[in-house]
Design a protein around this motif. Sequence first.
Motif, PDB file in Angstrom:
ATOM      1  N   ASP A  99       0.847  -1.178   0.022  1.00 51.85           N
ATOM      2  CA  ASP A  99       0.102   0.015  -0.023  1.00 51.85           C
ATOM      3  C   ASP A  99       0.682   1.224  -0.008  1.00 51.85           C
ATOM      4  OD1 ASP A  99      -2.246  -1.796  -0.126  1.00 51.85           O
ATOM      5  OD2 ASP A  99      -2.436  -1.307   2.196  1.00 51.85           O
ATOM      6  N   TYR A 100       2.328   1.099   0.244  1.00 51.63           N
ATOM      7  CA  TYR A 100       2.993   2.282   0.329  1.00 51.63           C
ATOM      8  C   TYR A 100       4.254   2.232  -0.772  1.00 51.63           C
ATOM      9  CZ  TYR A 100       0.880   3.419   4.704  1.00 51.63           C
ATOM     10  OH  TYR A 100       0.123   4.013   5.869  1.00 51.63           O
ATOM     11  N   GLY A 101       3.781   1.525  -1.833  1.00 51.29           N
ATOM     12  CA  GLY A 101       4.817   1.461  -3.161  1.00 51.29           C
ATOM     13  C   GLY A 101       5.767   0.370  -2.943  1.00 51.29           C
ATOM     14  N   PHE A 102       5.687  -0.355  -1.857  1.00 49.11           N
ATOM     15  CA  PHE A 102       6.774  -1.150  -1.395  1.00 49.11           C
ATOM     16  C   PHE A 102       7.831  -0.490  -0.769  1.00 49.11           C
ATOM     17  CE2 PHE A 102       4.388  -3.612  -4.446  1.00 49.11           C
ATOM     18  CZ  PHE A 102       4.210  -4.854  -3.968  1.00 49.11           C
ATOM     19  N   ILE A 103       7.810   0.914  -0.370  1.00 49.77           N
ATOM     20  CA  ILE A 103       8.819   1.527  -0.095  1.00 49.77           C
ATOM     21  C   ILE A 103       9.385   0.882   1.698  1.00 49.77           C
ATOM     22  CG2 ILE A 103       9.768   3.929   0.896  1.00 49.77           C
ATOM     23  CD1 ILE A 103       8.002   4.985  -1.504  1.00 49.77           C
ATOM     24  N   PRO A 104       8.405   0.543   2.399  1.00 48.56           N
ATOM     25  CA  PRO A 104       8.844  -0.027   3.649  1.00 48.56           C
ATOM     26  C   PRO A 104       9.590  -1.205   3.776  1.00 48.56           C
ATOM     27  CG  PRO A 104       6.318   0.555   3.656  1.00 48.56           C
ATOM     28  CD  PRO A 104       6.803   0.655   2.234  1.00 48.56           C
ATOM     29  N   LEU A 105       9.572  -1.814   2.409  1.00 42.97           N
ATOM     30  CA  LEU A 105      10.588  -2.965   1.926  1.00 42.97           C
ATOM     31  C   LEU A 105      11.899  -2.578   1.841  1.00 42.97           C
ATOM     32  CD1 LEU A 105      10.922  -6.262   1.903  1.00 42.97           C
ATOM     33  CD2 LEU A 105      10.105  -5.873  -0.522  1.00 42.97           C
ATOM     34  N   ILE A 106      12.109  -1.677   0.982  1.00 45.02           N
ATOM     35  CA  ILE A 106      13.375  -0.919   0.632  1.00 45.02           C
ATOM     36  C   ILE A 106      13.988  -0.121   1.701  1.00 45.02           C
ATOM     37  CG2 ILE A 106      14.150   0.762  -1.368  1.00 45.02           C
ATOM     38  CD1 ILE A 106      12.092  -0.381  -3.071  1.00 45.02           C
TER      39      ILE A 106
END
Length: 128
Positions: free
Chosen positions: A107-114
Amino acid sequence: MGTLIITAYGIFAVSAFARAFYQITPFPQEGKVQFVDAPLALTLSAFAAVVYMVATLALARTSTSAWRVALVAVLIEMVGVIGVGAWTLVQPELFDVATVWGGFGRDYGFIPLILPFVGLFWLFRHRP
């Protein structure tokens, strides 16, 4: 680059806090899932908010102890986003309500993964 990383963590701290606060507040609203309906997902949203707040504050400081706190917070974030992301794939019925780390931060553009990988890279390049 440090300012950009701190800013990104600050944005996620505010965003995750606002989301958790809205989701957990007991005020009934049409279409809003209540805490009793999805306690796991909503608790994870609140936990993510706390982790982002701690990381933001620690990254903004320059002491050795702040570096250690930032390292722990970013590692917790990494484990959280990978763990919760995998959990949402294995047991999606537990996550009817989206969380910051759900679906690896989909939901946050996978930024939390990066973001934790970038944060760790920056931390190790700027070890006190």
